[in-house]
Design a protein around this motif. Structure first.
Motif, PDB file in Angstrom:
ATOM      1  N   UNK A  13      16.936 -24.276   7.156  1.00  0.00           N
ATOM      2  CA  UNK A  13      17.676 -25.534   7.110  1.00  0.00           C
ATOM      3  C   UNK A  13      17.271 -26.412   8.298  1.00  0.00           C
ATOM      4  N   UNK A  14      17.167 -27.701   8.057  1.00  0.00           N
ATOM      5  CA  UNK A  14      16.549 -28.610   9.025  1.00  0.00           C
ATOM      6  C   UNK A  14      17.117 -28.538  10.446  1.00  0.00           C
ATOM      7  N   UNK A  15      18.436 -28.541  10.663  1.00  0.00           N
ATOM      8  CA  UNK A  15      18.919 -28.532  12.053  1.00  0.00           C
ATOM      9  C   UNK A  15      18.570 -27.268  12.832  1.00  0.00           C
ATOM     10  N   UNK A  46       5.579 -24.102   1.242  1.00  0.00           N
ATOM     11  CA  UNK A  46       6.753 -23.966   2.108  1.00  0.00           C
ATOM     12  C   UNK A  46       6.453 -24.604   3.463  1.00  0.00           C
ATOM     13  N   UNK A  47       6.618 -25.907   3.529  1.00  0.00           N
ATOM     14  CA  UNK A  47       6.287 -26.661   4.726  1.00  0.00           C
ATOM     15  C   UNK A  47       7.467 -27.512   5.161  1.00  0.00           C
ATOM     16  N   UNK A  48       7.364 -28.075   6.349  1.00  0.00           N
ATOM     17  CA  UNK A  48       8.347 -29.032   6.854  1.00  0.00           C
ATOM     18  C   UNK A  48       7.592 -30.167   7.556  1.00  0.00           C
ATOM     19  N   UNK A  49       8.155 -31.375   7.589  1.00  0.00           N
ATOM     20  CA  UNK A  49       7.406 -32.540   8.088  1.00  0.00           C
ATOM     21  C   UNK A  49       7.405 -32.691   9.599  1.00  0.00           C
ATOM     22  N   UNK A  57      26.671 -28.515   9.957  1.00  0.00           N
ATOM     23  CA  UNK A  57      26.564 -27.173  10.540  1.00  0.00           C
ATOM     24  C   UNK A  57      27.681 -26.277  10.025  1.00  0.00           C
ATOM     25  N   UNK A  58      28.874 -26.819   9.922  1.00  0.00           N
ATOM     26  CA  UNK A  58      30.011 -26.033   9.450  1.00  0.00           C
ATOM     27  C   UNK A  58      29.768 -25.527   8.023  1.00  0.00           C
ATOM     28  N   UNK A  59      29.450 -26.455   7.115  1.00  0.00           N
ATOM     29  CA  UNK A  59      29.276 -26.062   5.722  1.00  0.00           C
ATOM     30  C   UNK A  59      28.093 -25.148   5.496  1.00  0.00           C
TER      31      UNK A  59
END
Length: 505
Positions: A57-59, A282-285, A102-104
């Protein structure tokens, strides 16, 4: 383990969703269900991969640098994570971005872990041995410890959920933060005692015993300062002892930049745990976000915080060159920050398509071979969660509080400094002086790795530091109540009065 991890992440979500549909007599034949999954060790391997995928997940991955925009280090021109609201003091139960996300997402990830553990307990086929069973449990409990740590240090009192919820049990009350901490420690202790006692780089992307111990160090350091900002010596002793166990299995990466570029991350001797990616599926920017869009813009005060090569502060050192501010500076500056545009030399230059509000961008996570940066860039850098540089500084911090500026403490911090060519700290520093130098070293060494906000809050100096930021484009305002974020209002609303809001919100 890295291939197709994003697709496999849906397995547990679908399983959990279909489990709640007990009145349906037939499951769609083209979808995964608990009736057709969980039938072999292979299924558990896939489900384990899906649990690791929650960390993508991004964060917790590509947006780790955004956390620096909640601090005195950076500005988020696109308001990623609702950074502007957070730094300006507009935090409320209705704030979006990371305050609600973050909570969810933490509880979604915890639900995956709990479902996995429930299915593992009920699985009796011989293809999963007792050793396999313990290993599976230890890996997902390591992950659960990470997610509960996010909840604990950001929100305080939250629900403690250790098994899959049903319609009857879905509304859970908060428990004291101390209970959450105790569960984090139980999960990490089990993981540390059960996972393979080998370096992370020898374990094919799976968490190891030292991964759990290093994460426990981070957890305990947050708890050690309580609400006073004064370190508890007994807790610091635990951190120091863990640091001694972890650091012997690792060594600092000879090249600082190799920690963050995919080519240098494979078998890197410094990385203790990372969230892994693999092109093309499976990459991220990373490169587009920070090299082209300038999602994070370092502030001038942060750039000025890097020493000159003689170990003296910029502006005080006789080596200060205002006309060429990157000259005669700690080499980590040029490896962390670029001026106007990324330039790696040898013609490897990229001109960002977005504005440069501070004149600076984040260099640390960019890969020169991926130029030009854009939507078609397949960035496969792993997100480094735990590494030896951090462990050495955590160890130095803890041991300094326990024993003062011993030779061992100085060696730990000087080893980190030596990699970038910085001179050793001067002799004769007091405990208080060394504490400040360690904190400064953390800001420089770990910049934009998602830890500065955590550090300022655990040291209880967030108000003092953040309310003095004058070089951003947003007025900063930090109140004591922000040491705990509010529970997101939608969670309060759907709890039917069971979930109570945090104090002062």
């Amino acid at each position: 383990m890295k291939r197709h991890i994003r697709q496999l992440a849906h397995i547990l979500f679908l399983s959990a969703a279909l489990t709640s549909c007990g009145k349906l007599e037939l499951n769609p034949l083209d979808q995964i269900s608990t009736a057709t999954f969980w039938k072999s060790k292979s299924d558990f391997d896939k489900a384990l991969t899906a649990n690791y995928a929650s960390m993508q997940a991004d964060p917790w991955a590509v947006e780790l640098p955004v956390w620096g925009c909640f601090t005195d280090d950076g500005f988020a021109q696109h308001n990623s994570g609702s950074a502007r609201e957070i730094v300006s003091g507009s935090i409320s139960p209705s704030t979006g971005g990371y305050v609600s996300w973050i909570y969810g997402e933490s509880y979604k990830a915890i639900a995956r872990v709990n479902l996995f553990l429930q299915q593992l307990e009920g699985y009796k086929n011989a293809d999963i041995t007792d050793t396999d069973r313990k290993q599976y449990e230890a890996e997902v409990r390591f992950l659960r410890g990470f997610y509960y740590f996010q909840l604990w240090h950001l929100y305080g009192d939250v629900p403690l959920v250790l098994e899959p919820l049903t319609l009857e049990t879905q509304r859970q009350p908060k428990v004291p933060a101390a209970d959450i901490l105790a569960q984090i420690v139980r999960d990490l202790d089990f993981a540390a005692a059960t996972l393979k006692d080998v370096p992370y780089f020898q374990n094919a992307g799976h968490a190891t015993a030292t991964s759990a111990k290093a994460l426990k160090m981070r957890v305990l350091l947050y708890g050690a300062y309580g609400e006073t900002g004064v370190a508890d010596a007994a807790i610091m002793k635990q951190v120091s002892d863990l640091g001694k166990q972890v650091k012997v299995q690792y060594s600092l990466s000879p090249k600082f930049e190799d920690i963050f570029r995919d080519a240098g991350q494979k078998n890197n001797p410094e990385i203790i745990y990372s969230t892994n990616f693999l092109a093309p599926n499976n990459t991220r920017p990373w490169d587009m976000y920070y090299g082209d869009w300038l999602v994070v813009s370092p502030l001038q005060n942060f750039v000025d915080a890097f020493e000159c090569t003689d170990g003296l502060p910029y502006g005080i050192s006789p080596l200060t060159d205002k006309a060429n501010p990157f000259k005669n500076r700690d080499t980590r500056l040029a490896k962390t920050v670029f001026r106007d545009h990324p330039d790696f030399g040898d013609g490897k230059v990229h001109t960002p398509s977005n504005s440069r509000p501070t004149g600076y961008g984040v260099m640390k996570f960019l890969v020169p071979e991926n130029i030009p940066y854009g939507f078609s860039t397949l960035s496969q850098q792993n997100a480094v969660v735990l590494r030896l540089g951090d462990v050495l500084l955590m160890y130095a911090e803890a041991e300094n509080e326990v024993s003062g500026p011993t030779a061992d403490v100085l060696k730990a911090i000087n080893d980190v400094r030596a990699r970038s060519g910085q001179p050793a700290l001067p002799a004769g520093l007091t405990k208080d002086q060394l504490r400040e130098r360690i904190r400064q070293e953390r800001r420089i060494e770990l910049a934009f790795e998602g830890l500065r906000y955590y550090d300022l809050k655990r040291w209880r100096i967030a108000g003092k530091v953040l309310n003095n930021v004058k070089d951003s484009f947003v007025p900063y305002k930090f109140e004591d109540k922000f040491y705990q974020w509010p529970i997101p209002q939608p969670e309060i609303d759907k709890s039917g009065g069971v979930l109570l809001q945090n104090k002062n919100y």
